[in-house]
Design a protein around this motif. Structure first.
Motif, PDB file in Angstrom:
ATOM      1  N   UNK A  36      -1.761  -9.596  -7.243  1.00 51.14           N
ATOM      2  CA  UNK A  36      -1.367  -8.243  -7.611  1.00 51.14           C
ATOM      3  C   UNK A  36      -0.774  -7.563  -6.379  1.00 51.14           C
ATOM      4  N   UNK A  37       0.398  -6.990  -6.545  1.00 49.57           N
ATOM      5  CA  UNK A  37       1.089  -6.246  -5.509  1.00 49.57           C
ATOM      6  C   UNK A  37       1.386  -4.850  -6.026  1.00 49.57           C
ATOM      7  N   UNK A  38       1.623  -3.917  -5.112  1.00 41.48           N
ATOM      8  CA  UNK A  38       2.008  -2.578  -5.522  1.00 41.48           C
ATOM      9  C   UNK A  38       3.081  -2.033  -4.600  1.00 41.48           C
ATOM     10  N   UNK A  39       3.880  -1.142  -5.146  1.00 39.55           N
ATOM     11  CA  UNK A  39       4.949  -0.511  -4.394  1.00 39.55           C
ATOM     12  C   UNK A  39       5.009   0.961  -4.781  1.00 39.55           C
ATOM     13  N   UNK A  40       4.839   1.830  -3.796  1.00 43.48           N
ATOM     14  CA  UNK A  40       4.931   3.267  -3.986  1.00 43.48           C
ATOM     15  C   UNK A  40       6.252   3.767  -3.411  1.00 43.48           C
ATOM     16  N   UNK A  41       6.759   4.900  -3.906  1.00 43.91           N
ATOM     17  CA  UNK A  41       8.010   5.441  -3.371  1.00 43.91           C
ATOM     18  C   UNK A  41       7.935   5.639  -1.863  1.00 43.91           C
ATOM     19  N   UNK A  42       8.950   5.165  -1.161  1.00 42.62           N
ATOM     20  CA  UNK A  42       9.002   5.291   0.277  1.00 42.62           C
ATOM     21  C   UNK A  42       8.179   4.279   1.039  1.00 42.62           C
ATOM     22  N   UNK A  43       7.543   3.346   0.350  1.00 43.38           N
ATOM     23  CA  UNK A  43       6.718   2.341   0.997  1.00 43.38           C
ATOM     24  C   UNK A  43       7.158   0.945   0.571  1.00 43.38           C
ATOM     25  N   UNK A  44       6.837  -0.034   1.404  1.00 42.58           N
ATOM     26  CA  UNK A  44       7.141  -1.415   1.073  1.00 42.58           C
ATOM     27  C   UNK A  44       6.097  -1.971   0.108  1.00 42.58           C
ATOM     28  N   UNK A  45       6.490  -3.020  -0.606  1.00 44.36           N
ATOM     29  CA  UNK A  45       5.557  -3.660  -1.510  1.00 44.36           C
ATOM     30  C   UNK A  45       4.462  -4.363  -0.713  1.00 44.36           C
ATOM     31  N   UNK A  46       3.211  -4.204  -1.144  1.00 50.52           N
ATOM     32  CA  UNK A  46       2.085  -4.787  -0.436  1.00 50.52           C
ATOM     33  C   UNK A  46       1.178  -5.543  -1.393  1.00 50.52           C
ATOM     34  N   UNK A  47       0.537  -6.576  -0.869  1.00 48.25           N
ATOM     35  CA  UNK A  47      -0.437  -7.327  -1.643  1.00 48.25           C
ATOM     36  C   UNK A  47      -1.734  -6.544  -1.709  1.00 48.25           C
ATOM     37  N   UNK A  48      -2.314  -6.459  -2.896  1.00 51.75           N
ATOM     38  CA  UNK A  48      -3.586  -5.767  -3.052  1.00 51.75           C
ATOM     39  C   UNK A  48      -4.722  -6.718  -3.379  1.00 51.75           C
ATOM     40  N   UNK A  49      -4.449  -7.793  -4.129  1.00 51.23           N
ATOM     41  CA  UNK A  49      -5.493  -8.746  -4.482  1.00 51.23           C
ATOM     42  C   UNK A  49      -4.865 -10.051  -4.931  1.00 51.23           C
ATOM     43  N   UNK A  50      -5.509 -11.165  -4.604  1.00 50.16           N
ATOM     44  CA  UNK A  50      -5.043 -12.488  -4.980  1.00 50.16           C
ATOM     45  C   UNK A  50      -6.230 -13.336  -5.411  1.00 50.16           C
ATOM     46  N   UNK A  51      -6.024 -14.164  -6.423  1.00 47.22           N
ATOM     47  CA  UNK A  51      -7.039 -15.117  -6.841  1.00 47.22           C
ATOM     48  C   UNK A  51      -6.405 -16.496  -6.896  1.00 47.22           C
TER      49      UNK A  51
END
Length: 117
Positions: A36-51
Motif C-alpha cells: 500500500x502506497x499513498x500520495x498527498x498533494x505536494x508530496x511524493x508517493x510513499x510506501x505505507x505497508x507491505x505484506x
C-alpha cells in the motif's frame, strides 16, 4: 497478468477508522508482495505497508501501530485497516502488486482517503 483494484476509501473524522481493500485479478501466483502506497498533494508517493508471500510485513514509521496490513488468500485480496486516523493521512492510496524476482510491479487506480479535523 495482474490488475489490482482498490476500494474502501472515503471521508472520516480524525480518530476514526477505514478499511481499504485491494483485489488482484489475473495470475496471483506471480506476486511476491503486495504494498500500500499513498500520495498527498505536494508530496511524493510513499510506501505505507507491505505484506510478503511468507506473511512478513513492513510499515512506514508514520503508520506503525495504527495501520494493519493483512490478506485473504481465498479471495486474493489484501486489506489495510486504518485506525486512529489523522488529517495528515489524507491522500490517494494505491495498491501495488510486486514481483521482485522478475522485476515488475502493477499499480491500481487508487482510492481517496480524506480525514477531517
Amino acid at each position: 497478468q495482474v490488475q489490482p483494484v482498490e476500494s474502501g476509501g472515503g471521508l472520516v473524522q480524525a480518530g476514526g477508522s477505514l478499511r481499504l481493500s485491494c483485489a488482484a485479478s489475473g495470475s496471483a501466483f506471480s506476486i511476491n508482495a503486495m504494498g500500500w502506497y499513498r500520495q498527498a498533494p505536494g508530496k511524493q508517493r510513499e510506501m505505507v505497508a507491505t505484506i510478503f508471500t511468507g506473511g512478513s510485513t513492513s510499515y512506514a514509521d508514520s503508520v506503525r501501530g495504527r495501520f494493519t496490513i493483512s490478506r485473504d488468500n481465498a479471495k486474493n485480496t489484501v486489506y489495510l485497516q486504518m485506525n486512529s486516523l489523522k488529517p495528515e493521512d489524507t491522500a490517494t492510496y494505491y495498491c501495488n502488486a510486486i514481483n521482485y524476482v522478475q522485476g515488475w510491479n502493477s499499480w491500481g487506480q487508487g482510492t481517496q482517503v480524506t480525514v477531517s479535523s
